[in-house]
Design an enzyme around this catalytic site. Structure first.
Site, PDB file in Angstrom:
ATOM      1  CB  SER A  85      -0.917   0.042   1.221  1.00 57.56           C
ATOM      2  OG  SER A  85      -2.113  -0.596   0.920  1.00 57.56           O
ATOM      3  CE  LYS A  88      -3.787   0.671  -1.276  1.00 56.37           C
ATOM      4  NZ  LYS A  88      -4.437   0.217  -0.046  1.00 56.37           N
ATOM      5  CE1 TYR A 208      -3.852  -1.289  -5.073  1.00 54.32           C
ATOM      6  CE2 TYR A 208      -4.686  -3.540  -5.059  1.00 54.32           C
ATOM      7  CZ  TYR A 208      -4.287  -2.405  -4.380  1.00 54.32           C
ATOM      8  OH  TYR A 208      -4.304  -2.377  -3.013  1.00 54.32           O
ATOM      9  CE1 TYR A 260      -3.382  -0.148   5.125  1.00 55.20           C
ATOM     10  CE2 TYR A 260      -1.696  -0.339   6.798  1.00 55.20           C
ATOM     11  CZ  TYR A 260      -2.125  -0.545   5.509  1.00 55.20           C
ATOM     12  OH  TYR A 260      -1.320  -1.156   4.603  1.00 55.20           O
ATOM     13  CB  VAL A 278      -0.108  -5.670   4.261  1.00 55.34           C
ATOM     14  CG1 VAL A 278      -1.394  -5.019   4.717  1.00 55.34           C
ATOM     15  CG2 VAL A 278      -0.128  -5.946   2.770  1.00 55.34           C
TER      16      VAL A 278
HETATM   17  N1  GLU Z   1      -1.884  -5.412  -2.215  1.00 50.62           N
HETATM   18  C1  GLU Z   1      -2.498  -5.257  -0.941  1.00 50.62           C
HETATM   19  C2  GLU Z   1      -4.001  -5.312  -1.031  1.00 50.62           C
HETATM   20  O1  GLU Z   1      -4.566  -4.725  -1.887  1.00 50.62           O
HETATM   21  C3  GLU Z   1      -2.061  -3.970  -0.350  1.00 50.62           C
HETATM   22  C4  GLU Z   1      -2.663  -3.772   0.996  1.00 50.62           C
HETATM   23  C5  GLU Z   1      -1.871  -2.886   1.883  1.00 50.62           C
HETATM   24  O2  GLU Z   1      -0.656  -2.874   1.868  1.00 50.62           O
HETATM   25  O3  GLU Z   1      -2.533  -2.199   2.669  1.00 50.62           O
HETATM   26  O4  GLU Z   1      -4.645  -5.973  -0.255  1.00 50.62           O
END
Ligand code: GLU
Length: 623
Positions: A85, A88, A208, A260, A278
């Protein structure tokens, strides 16, 4: 303090590498953090993506990149892991750059969702809550896919690599693993398609998943963060990766939604824009100060790396880094504010010119600025300009010590110069390079009708302003004139016969524009009397020591020294008389009184230069 005493003072044993005591304090602090938290094995590695279960829970790396491009690395800072994430934030920045804020904002909101990162809920107008949750991130990848189609991922990879300053790869196993199991994200993507936020679900999801599976290290994350902290310029490579405007938007969503459903606590406790993933990575960017990257795969119940969180909290508390805990005294942005009494340019002037400048010294006001200037600092400058009349008709603002200025500051200044222009003030900007975007903004805000001049060097700006004063008050600029030896300051008080005798010992010389007349280090064995044209005395670095016109002497230090101490260049076509030193010595031996008078004149010339130099030193030490 040696390493042993340091460990005793802290009351706990710490592992030290050789030279620990001589390491910079920040390195030692980070090392201490690492040692303090490496023993904390709470939390668990993410397992909902099967391949992530293989992460080694012992891994722990910390990197901190400074705005000047130095990187502190501690522990497993070179161990690769998947960015997840954390991507992002950077892909959001890319989407903003690529399709513009209107399209991005039409598709994705910027409100914290208050829910888990993988929530399937959308806002009441059917948009993802923000780009830091999965729905928003998938929508971002979708926007990039709309522009680039199949090469959307290549674009993302290229941009993130620029942020990191090196080519980033992909963990194919993690990518495959998530593609095979990522049904929840698939559900989100279909929901987004239902609301026409995303079109080609499979291709967008693959983009993604790939972006999440990109491999980074804690060091990469630190440099990526430092690029954000450095207003979009990677401080290690020097490459502009993203615009300052996009940086501000990106840091905003990181602040409100980056951690988060711990985001509120995070801002409250740490106060540094951040994003976690994560895979165990955290990226934190404190504008104009630092970028931090941490890696430790064990996550707390919110999905944030346990050790990474602790490092961030400790760092922020220890060094007072909360972004809202700031103060600044805008008054320090003016380092000097003066008129030209006693502070002329390095251009030597004829007595009549000097008189005009002396009489009108208050007509030139010089303000030297320092530091990064924001809107508040410029507001202060504009108030200083208007609160202390009478306004000088020539205003020089020197920016050579200003590394940066915000757009708002530049606009405010431009507007102020326009107002001053209407009252007859000519503004002169010094210290900007030719292509400076900041000076372009100032000019644009000042408007075409405002008289604005720009010089790279402050000295040139002062010289130009002096010329204006001399013209305005009936003086003439000496370079067009021809002077006779009788006008020479070095020969003041000598009779016409004595001067004639010296002229006969001399040889006429001509030089073309741009020709070097003397070179530093050459034997100093003659003196030059300038009759017409202009010359500049310069150091090898290009710094001008003086500009001289007709009636002035150069190379005169030969009377004291054996080597030329600087270069002399012809700025225009030059005519002069060269007097060989040995002939001059013979003449002086025969006429000791005349020799004495010339040495007295030389002392007066040197004293004037010294007074000017002292005035400049004094000016700066007074502030
Ligand atoms: N690829 C993970 C997902 O979409 C990333 C989640 C994350 O790092 O928060 O679940």
């Amino acid at each position: 303090m040696d390493a042993r005493t340091f460990s005793q003072i802290n009351g706990k044993p710490i592992v030290q590498s050789t030279g620990y005591a001589t390491q910079p304090p920040l390195q030692r602090f980070l090392l201490q953090c690492h040692q303090d938290y490496v023993t904390d094995s709470s939390g668990a590695v993410a397992d909902y993506i099967p391949e992530l279960k293989k992460a080694n829970p012992a891994h722990f790396g910390i990197s901190l990149a400074t705005i000047d491009g130095h990187v502190y690395d501690i522990g497993d800072s070179a161990v690769p892991f998947t960015i997840q994430s954390v991507s992002k934030a950077f892909v959001f920045a890319l989407a903003l750059e690529l399709v513009g804020e209107k399209r991005v904002e039409a598709a994705i909101g910027v409100e914290p969702s208050g829910e888990a990162f993988n929530s399937i809920r959308l806002t009441s107008d059917n948009r993802p809550f923000n780009p830091m949750v999965n729905a928003g991130a998938i929508a971002c990848s979708g926007l990039i896919h709309q522009v680039d189609g199949e090469s959307a991922f290549d674009r993302i990879q290229e941009k993130l690599s620029q942020f990191a300053g090196r080519e980033l790869g992909v963990d194919e196993d993690v990518h495959r693993s998530e593609r095979l199991t990522g049904d929840r994200n698939r559900a989100i993507a279909w929901l987004l398609r239902n609301y026409a936020v995303v079109q080609d679900v499979d291709a967008v999801l693959d983009t993604y998943f790939r972006q999440c599976a990109m491999l980074v290290t804690a060091r990469d994350l630190a440099i990526m963060a430092a690029t954000l902290a450095n207003r979009g310029i990677n401080p290690v490579t020097g490459v502009r990766v993203i615009s300052p405007y996009v940086v501000a938007k990106t840091l905003s969503v990181m602040t409100s939604s980056g951690m988060y459903d711990y985001a509120g606590e995070w801002v409250y406790r740490v106060g540094i824009p951040a994003k976690s993933g994560v895979g165990g990575g955290i990226v934190a960017a404190l504008p104009s100060q630092l970028g931090l990257g941490t890696f430790s795969p064990c996550l707390d119940t919110h999905g944030n790396s346990v050790r990474g969180l602790k490092v961030c909290e400790t760092l922020s508390a220890r060094f007072d880094l909360h972004m809202l805990n700031r103060s600044a005294d805008v008054r320090t942005c003016i380092i000097a504010d003066y008129d030209i009494s006693g502070i002329s340019s390095r251009r030597s002037r004829q007595p009549h010119e000097q008189q005009i400048l002396e009489d009108h010294r208050q007509d030139i006001r010089v303000i030297e600025l320092i530091g990064a200037l924001n809107f508040a600092a410029i507001d202060y400058v504009t108030r200083r300009l208007s609160s202390e009349p009478p306004a000088a008709p020539l205003l020089i603002l020197d920016f050579r010590r200003v590394p940066d200025m915000t757009q708002a500051g530049a606009r405010l200044l431009g507007e102020n110069l326009a107002v001053l222009g209407k009252t007859g003030v000519t503004s002169i900007l010094a210290g900007f390079e030719d292509q400076s975007p900041i000076s372009a903004v100032i000019r644009a805000s000042a408007g075409d009708e405002t008289r604005l001049r720009r010089f790279v060097l402050l000295d040139d700006a002062i010289e130009w302003a002096e010329d204006q004063i001399i013209y305005r008050h009936g003086g003439f600029i000496q370079s067009k004139e021809t002077s006779h030896l009788t006008d020479q300051m070095l020969l003041a008080e000598l009779t016409a016969e004595q001067i004639q005798a010296l002229a006969e010992l001399s040889t006429p010389r001509h030089y073309d524009t741009g020709q070097r007349i003397l070179g530093a280090g050459e034997p100093a064995n003659s003196i030059f009397f300038l009759q017409s044209g202009m010359v500049s005395v310069k150091l090898a670095s290009g710094v001008r020591l003086a500009s001289l016109g007709p009636g002035m002497v150069f190379g005169e230090m030969a009377m004291i020294e054996t080597e030329r101490s600087a270069d002399v260049w012809a700025d225009t076509a030059v005519r002069c008389l060269e007097l060989p030193l040995d002939a001059f010595s013979d003449y002086r031996n025969l006429n000791p009184q005349i020799g004495l008078q010339i040495m007295r004149n030389l002392s007066a010339l040197l004293a004037r230069r010294l007074i000017l130099a002292n005035a400049k030193v004094d000016l700066l030490s007074a502030y």
